[in-house]
Structures are given as structure tokens and as C-alpha cells.
Design an enzyme around this catalytic site. Structure first.
Site, PDB file in Angstrom:
ATOM      1  N   LEU A  14      15.676  38.555  91.195  1.00 19.95           N
ATOM      2  CA  LEU A  14      15.325  37.912  89.925  1.00 19.95           C
ATOM      3  C   LEU A  14      14.957  38.980  88.891  1.00 19.95           C
ATOM      4  O   LEU A  14      14.053  39.782  89.112  1.00 19.95           O
ATOM      5  CB  LEU A  14      14.147  36.956  90.117  1.00 19.95           C
ATOM      6  CG  LEU A  14      14.351  35.843  91.156  1.00 19.95           C
ATOM      7  CD1 LEU A  14      13.207  34.827  91.070  1.00 19.95           C
ATOM      8  CD2 LEU A  14      15.693  35.145  90.977  1.00 19.95           C
ATOM      9  N   ARG A  21       5.477  42.204  77.815  1.00 24.96           N
ATOM     10  CA  ARG A  21       4.326  43.109  77.809  1.00 24.96           C
ATOM     11  C   ARG A  21       4.717  44.594  77.833  1.00 24.96           C
ATOM     12  O   ARG A  21       3.885  45.462  77.624  1.00 24.96           O
ATOM     13  CB  ARG A  21       3.388  42.782  78.975  1.00 24.96           C
ATOM     14  CG  ARG A  21       2.528  41.560  78.676  1.00 24.96           C
ATOM     15  CD  ARG A  21       1.283  41.573  79.513  1.00 24.96           C
ATOM     16  NE  ARG A  21       1.539  41.004  80.829  1.00 24.96           N
ATOM     17  CZ  ARG A  21       0.838  41.323  81.908  1.00 24.96           C
ATOM     18  NH1 ARG A  21      -0.104  42.242  81.848  1.00 24.96           N
ATOM     19  NH2 ARG A  21       1.102  40.751  83.066  1.00 24.96           N
ATOM     20  N   LYS A  28      12.981  44.906  81.048  1.00 24.78           N
ATOM     21  CA  LYS A  28      11.919  45.501  81.875  1.00 24.78           C
ATOM     22  C   LYS A  28      12.449  46.263  83.086  1.00 24.78           C
ATOM     23  O   LYS A  28      12.006  47.385  83.356  1.00 24.78           O
ATOM     24  CB  LYS A  28      10.951  44.404  82.322  1.00 24.78           C
ATOM     25  CG  LYS A  28       9.887  44.909  83.265  1.00 24.78           C
ATOM     26  CD  LYS A  28       8.685  44.024  83.310  1.00 24.78           C
ATOM     27  CE  LYS A  28       8.870  42.833  84.199  1.00 24.78           C
ATOM     28  NZ  LYS A  28       7.600  42.114  84.393  1.00 24.78           N
ATOM     29  N   GLY A  82      11.940  29.127  84.962  1.00 25.05           N
ATOM     30  CA  GLY A  82      11.119  29.295  86.155  1.00 25.05           C
ATOM     31  C   GLY A  82      11.880  29.928  87.310  1.00 25.05           C
ATOM     32  O   GLY A  82      13.113  29.996  87.292  1.00 25.05           O
ATOM     33  N   LYS A 342      24.133  75.364  81.828  1.00 27.40           N
ATOM     34  CA  LYS A 342      24.721  74.015  81.788  1.00 27.40           C
ATOM     35  C   LYS A 342      26.172  74.099  82.209  1.00 27.40           C
ATOM     36  O   LYS A 342      26.900  74.970  81.723  1.00 27.40           O
ATOM     37  CB  LYS A 342      24.625  73.468  80.359  1.00 27.40           C
ATOM     38  CG  LYS A 342      25.153  72.055  80.233  1.00 27.40           C
ATOM     39  CD  LYS A 342      25.927  71.784  78.946  1.00 27.40           C
ATOM     40  CE  LYS A 342      27.295  72.393  78.968  1.00 27.40           C
ATOM     41  NZ  LYS A 342      28.139  72.030  77.824  1.00 27.40           N
ATOM     42  N   ALA A 414      25.688  96.679  74.804  1.00 27.75           N
ATOM     43  CA  ALA A 414      24.628  95.866  74.217  1.00 27.75           C
ATOM     44  C   ALA A 414      25.063  95.351  72.853  1.00 27.75           C
ATOM     45  O   ALA A 414      25.682  96.069  72.079  1.00 27.75           O
ATOM     46  CB  ALA A 414      23.358  96.693  74.079  1.00 27.75           C
TER      47      ALA A 414
HETATM   48  C1  UD1 Z   1       5.460  34.260  90.634  1.00 30.16           C
HETATM   49  C2  UD1 Z   1       5.164  33.259  91.737  1.00 30.16           C
HETATM   50  C3  UD1 Z   1       3.734  33.496  92.243  1.00 30.16           C
HETATM   51  C4  UD1 Z   1       3.582  34.901  92.738  1.00 30.16           C
HETATM   52  C5  UD1 Z   1       3.993  35.888  91.673  1.00 30.16           C
HETATM   53  C6  UD1 Z   1       4.065  37.285  92.224  1.00 30.16           C
HETATM   54  C7  UD1 Z   1       6.408  31.214  91.232  1.00 30.16           C
HETATM   55  C8  UD1 Z   1       6.323  29.858  90.663  1.00 30.16           C
HETATM   56  N1  UD1 Z   1       5.289  31.918  91.206  1.00 30.16           N
HETATM   57  O1  UD1 Z   1       4.588  33.976  89.557  1.00 30.16           O
HETATM   58  O2  UD1 Z   1       3.427  32.569  93.293  1.00 30.16           O
HETATM   59  O3  UD1 Z   1       2.249  35.141  93.142  1.00 30.16           O
HETATM   60  O4  UD1 Z   1       5.298  35.588  91.131  1.00 30.16           O
HETATM   61  O5  UD1 Z   1       4.290  38.219  91.230  1.00 30.16           O
HETATM   62  O6  UD1 Z   1       7.417  31.608  91.725  1.00 30.16           O
HETATM   63  N2  UD1 Z   1      12.098  35.159  86.593  1.00 30.16           N
HETATM   64  C9  UD1 Z   1      13.371  34.881  86.215  1.00 30.16           C
HETATM   65  N3  UD1 Z   1      13.638  33.707  85.570  1.00 30.16           N
HETATM   66  C10 UD1 Z   1      12.668  32.808  85.296  1.00 30.16           C
HETATM   67  C11 UD1 Z   1      11.355  33.091  85.689  1.00 30.16           C
HETATM   68  C12 UD1 Z   1      11.099  34.273  86.349  1.00 30.16           C
HETATM   69  O7  UD1 Z   1      14.277  35.689  86.450  1.00 30.16           O
HETATM   70  O8  UD1 Z   1      12.996  31.758  84.727  1.00 30.16           O
HETATM   71  C13 UD1 Z   1      11.822  36.420  87.283  1.00 30.16           C
HETATM   72  C14 UD1 Z   1      10.968  37.356  86.450  1.00 30.16           C
HETATM   73  O9  UD1 Z   1      11.784  38.267  85.711  1.00 30.16           O
HETATM   74  C15 UD1 Z   1      10.146  38.076  87.500  1.00 30.16           C
HETATM   75  C16 UD1 Z   1      10.036  37.069  88.621  1.00 30.16           C
HETATM   76  O10 UD1 Z   1      11.064  36.144  88.431  1.00 30.16           O
HETATM   77  O11 UD1 Z   1      10.820  39.209  88.008  1.00 30.16           O
HETATM   78  C17 UD1 Z   1       8.672  36.372  88.639  1.00 30.16           C
HETATM   79  O12 UD1 Z   1       8.479  35.668  87.450  1.00 30.16           O
HETATM   80  P1  UD1 Z   1       7.055  35.540  86.766  1.00 30.16           P
HETATM   81  O13 UD1 Z   1       7.193  34.693  85.558  1.00 30.16           O
HETATM   82  O14 UD1 Z   1       6.427  36.859  86.629  1.00 30.16           O
HETATM   83  O15 UD1 Z   1       6.268  34.688  87.870  1.00 30.16           O
HETATM   84  P2  UD1 Z   1       4.712  34.598  88.069  1.00 30.16           P
HETATM   85  O16 UD1 Z   1       4.159  33.581  87.163  1.00 30.16           O
HETATM   86  O17 UD1 Z   1       4.126  35.951  88.067  1.00 30.16           O
END
Ligand code: UD1
Ligand code: MG
Length: 456
Positions: A14, A21, A28, A82, A342, A414
Site C-alpha cells: 500500500l 506530513r 512519501k 481506506g 568521473k 609542467a
Molecule cells: C493503519 C491501520 C492501523 C495500524 C496502522 C499502522 C487500518 C484501518 N488501520 O492505520 O490498525 O495500527 O495502520 O501504521 O488499516 N493507504 C492507501 N490507501 C488508502 C489508505 C491508506 O494506500 O486509502 C496506505 C497508506 O499510504 C499507508 C497505509 O496504507 O501506507 C496505512 O494507511 P494510514 O492511513 O496511515 O492508516 P492508519 O490510520 O495509520
């Protein structure tokens, strides 16, 4: 522990989050740790754990991530709804895949391959009811559980995962947290994900919901625990710097354990791919960019910057040397202070010891390049090659105007400006003949002194 080879494992990484941030135009997961993008670390770990195929879920306008992870597949998550929704985007790409699927995060780069192997082993281990878990979650107990999802465990294993925002105060007391990394049977994963709804505090499709669903369906879920350090997620530049520090400590330790001496190791920076042989000695304050190989018995003295370079056995580089991509330093060759090299090969025993630029060149075996020598390799349009023969002696402050060739055993005086090839064993001089004017300096001073006196 060895992996169960009978169940192939694919991965979904993911990486669709923009990482607001980080305050960056760069996605990122492209931010580098030890010269390698975060997502590159994740792919390297998956490769080491023999997990394939891999599908990376990215956001729109993240072509740079797709290019970086190629030839692995990428799918685009248009709307960031999500983690559950993100995983579903990879379903078409894995529709024919049968086996286990590991969910990993592109911003959690330090998971050890051994930990992934433990997760795979846990999938095959029966609980007291004789049940093998269909889902294995990687948990950890961070110093500050903060916003992490909490793992609710009973005697029968993992019951469910509750996000901090949706948790009761009692649930928030639980110290065991969700790292986000999960291993599940593919058919079970797709089946359960279809039921996930965004009915929670964040209004998102939570991947974590599938654990509770699995238990309701009578399936088993288990937890494997990892270290906080390996499971740290990176969300800001400060965390990126902390991750860099952790990773550098690991690299230095590994390099020393492999038989190299590091003087003041905490001042030396390596890349994830730096290769260092045995009995290499590296002085303080050197930086190694990507693509560096140091063979056995190399010495790198203090304050060097080296990237994309190969240094052969017995060579001595530094102090204060800069080796750029394509620098190929032969056996027992020497590169000294304020020398930049190089795309050039120094053959065995060649020396470039002081204040020189050698680019797009070959320096033959045992040739000596004098202080201040420059290869003028660029005419504003094209880069050209300089060839210095074996045993040649290049006088101090020589300018070699490329393309040009100095034959074996030839010498340049030189300050020579070499525009034409120099035959083997010849001497080339290009400065005007020296004239001495007897007594001139003394007379000059007397005149100037008299002028000064007059003005008073
Ligand atoms: C998530 C977990 C949480 C865990 C935490 C660990 C869920 C609902 N929650 O929360 O239990 O403790 O990670 O760090 O899974 N991402 C996508 N697409 C999206 C949403 C997220 O690609 O629609 C990716 C983000 O880029 C990231 C990862 O998924 O790499 C986690 O997403 P993030 O929004 O940070 O989840 P948390 O709320 O931290
Ligand atoms: Mg997060």
C-alpha cells in the site's frame, strides 16, 4: 524457521498515501533512506523473503513510483477510501493467484525478512482447537500505542482489531498494536473484504475489519509479534531522519561484522547497496552514495565522497577525494586529496594524487598524473575521451584537451596544454621558452620604493 514452500505468497504494497506530513512534492514512499526510496526497501525485503508476485497500490499522479517499482505491477487507487479499499484495487491484478497474500505498507520499510517468514510459519501452525489460522497479523507493543489499531486477543487467538478512534477507553488500554502488515489466504481475503463498509469514526473502508468477520465465520486468526524498531512507519521528515539513523547503525554494524575497520563509524554514511570487502579501512566522515563496491584491502581515508564507483584491492583513496559515477579504480592505484574522478578507469598502480579532475578517461597502469592536471572533457556540446598510456608521466598543471591520447611512457611538461596526441615515449612541452632578466626584480623594487617616498 523456513517458509512453507507449498503455499506461494504474493504481496500487495500500500503506497497510495501522499504523505502530507512530509510537506513534499515527492510521494512519501519515494523519500530515500540510505540512498534507496522507502518503497525500494520494502521490495528488497519481499524479494529476500521470496514473496512474489508483488502489486503496488499507488495514488493518481505517482508515475515516479510506478517507474521505481517496475517491473512489479502498479494499480491506481483513485480515491483514498481506506486500507480495505486500497487492497481491493489490487484484486483484478491477482485474480488468478492462488495462495497467500501479504499486505505490506510502502512507508514501513524495515520489516525483517525473518519476521515475514515467521508469519508464514504461523499460518501453518494449529491452535489448541486444531485450527490453522486463515489470517496472521503482525503486531507489536510500541512505547506509545497512540493512534495505532489495537489487537484484541482471547484464548482462541486474535478476535478483532479496533482502531484507536473507534475504541472504548478500556480497549485503548491494550498495548498490543496492529503494525498493518497482514498475511491471509487469498480467497478468504477477497471474500471478507467484500463485506467491509465505511461505518466507523473515519468513514473509511478498514482492512482491519476482516479479522472480526473471519472470527464470526468460524475462521482462525493469529498474531506474530515484531519489534517496534522494525515496524516504525515514516510520516514526517523528522521520522525519516530517525529511520536513516537507525538504518545507518545497522549498515555500519553489518560492514564491521563482515571484516572492515571503520574509524569513528558514527561519522560514516553508507547506501543500502554499498559493498565492502574484508580488511577494508575507512576513515572518518566519508559518504558512500549508491552503487559503490570496495574490494578487499582498500583504504579510504577521511572526508571522501564516493558514488557509483568500484575500487579494487589495495587501492588507497583520500583524504578528500571525490569519486563520481563510473570511477573505476584499479588494483593498488592511488587517488589523493582534492581529486575528482568521473567515468574514468585508473589501471593498476596508477596515481592521481593531488588537485586534479579526471573525467571520461583511461589512466594506464603505473602512469603518474601530476598535481593540478585537468582533463578538459567538455567543449560545451560534447564530452570527449582522454587516453593516458601505461607508465606515462603527466606534468603538474597539464591540461589535456579531449579527445586526446598520450602514448605509453610519454611525458608532458609542467603547465602543458595538450591538444594533439603525444607519441609513446615522447616529451611534450607547450609553454613559451623561459627568459631570465638579470637584476630586474631588484631594480623594480627600487623604482617603486622611490615613487612611494615622493608621495609622502
Ligand atoms: C493503519 C491501520 C492501523 C495500524 C496502522 C499502522 C487500518 C484501518 N488501520 O492505520 O490498525 O495500527 O495502520 O501504521 O488499516 N493507504 C492507501 N490507501 C488508502 C489508505 C491508506 O494506500 O486509502 C496506505 C497508506 O499510504 C499507508 C497505509 O496504507 O501506507 C496505512 O494507511 P494510514 O492511513 O496511515 O492508516 P492508519 O490510520 O495509520
Ligand atoms: Mg499511518
Amino acid at each position: 524457521m523456513t517458509a512453507d514452500k507449498s503455499s506461494p505468497t504474493a504481496a500487495i504494497v500500500l503506497a497510495a498515501g501522499i504523505g502530507s506530513r512530509m510537506r513534499s512534492a515527492l510521494p512519501k514512499v519515494m523519500h530515500a533512506i540510505a540512498g534507496r526510496p522507502m518503497v525500494g526497501h520494502v521490495l528488497a525485503t519481499l524479494a529476500e523473503a521470496e514473496i512474489a508476485p508483488i502489486v503496488v497500490v499507488i495514488g493518481p499522479d505517482m508515475d515516479i513510483v510506478a517507474k521505481t517499482v517496475w517491473p512489479h505491477a502498479c494499480v491506481i487507487q483513485k480515491d483514498r477510501l481506506g486500507t480495505g479499499h486500497a487492497v481491493l484495487q489490487a484484486k483484478p491484478a491477482l485474480s488468478v493467484f492462488k495462495g497467500d497474500i501479504l499486505i505490506a505498507y510502502g512507508d514501513t520499510p524495515f520489516v525483517a525478512p525473518e519476521t515475514l517468514r515467521k508469519m508464514r510459519a504461523a499460518r501453518a501452525r494449529e491452535n489448541k482447537n486444531g485450527q490453522k489460522p486463515d489470517i496472521v497479523v503482525l503486531g507489536f507493543s510500541p512505547k506509545d500505542p497512540g493512534a495505532y489499531g489495537r489487537l484484541i486477543v482471547s484464548a482462541d487467538g486474535l478476535e478483532r482489531i479496533i482502531e484507536a478512534k473507534d475504541a472504548t477507553p478500556a480497549e485503548r488500554e491494550v498495548g498490543l498494536c496492529n503494525s498493518g502488515i497482514m498475511l491471509a489466504d487469498a480467497a478468504v481475503l477477497w471474500d471478507l473484504l467484500a463485506d467491509v463498509r465505511p461505518n466507523n469514526a473515519k468513514g473509511e473502508y478498514y482492512l482491519t475489519d476482516i479479522v472480526g468477520f473471519a472470527r464470526k465465520a468460524g475462521l482462525g486468526c493469529a498474531v506474530v509479534e515484531g519489534d517496534e524498531e522494525e515496524l516504525m512507519g515514516i510520516n514526517s521528515r523528522v521520522e525519516l531522519a530517525e529511520a536513516e539513523a537507525i538504518f545507518q547503525r545497522r549498515l555500519r554494524r553489518q560492514i564491521m561484522e563482515n571484516g572492515a575497520t571503520l574509524i569513528a563509524p558514527e561519522t560514516i554514511y553508507f547506501s543500502a547497496d554499498t559493498k565492502v570487502g574484508r580488511d577494508v579501512e575507512i576513515g572518518p566522515f566519508s559518504v558512500f552514495g549508491p552503487g559503490v563496491v570496495l574490494d578487499d584491502n582498500v583504504t579510504v581515508k577521511a572526508f571522501c565522497h564516493i558514488e557509483g564507483a568500484h575500487i579494487s584491492a589495495g587501492a588507497i583513496v583520500g583524504p578528500y577525494s571525490r569519486l563520481r559515477p563510473g570511477a573505476d579504480i584499479g588494483k593498488d592505484a592511488h587517488v589523493g586529496n582534492f581529486v575528482e574522478i568521473k567515468n574514468a578507469r585508473l589501471e593498476e598502480g596508477a596515481k592521481v594524487n593531488h588537485l586534479s579532475y579526471v573525467g571520461d578517461a583511461r589512466v594506464g597502469a603505473k602512469a603518474n598524473v601530476g598535481a593540478g592536471t585537468i582533463t578538459a572533457n567538455y567543449d560545451g556540446f560534447n564530452k570527449s575521451h582522454t587516453d593516458i598510456g601505461a607508465g606515462a608521466s603527466i606534468g603538474s598543471n597539464t591540461v589535456l584537451v579531449a579527445p586526446v591520447k598520450v602514448g605509453d611512457g610519454a611525458m608532458t611538461g609542467a603547465g602543458a596544454v595538450v591538444r594533439k596526441d603525444v607519441p609513446s615515449d615522447a616529451l611534450t612541452l607547450s609553454e613559451g621558452r623561459q627568459k631570465n632578466h638579470e637584476g630586474f626584480a631588484a631594480k623594480y623594487r627600487a623604482v617603486k620604493k622611490a615613487e612611494k617616498e615622493k608621495k609622502k
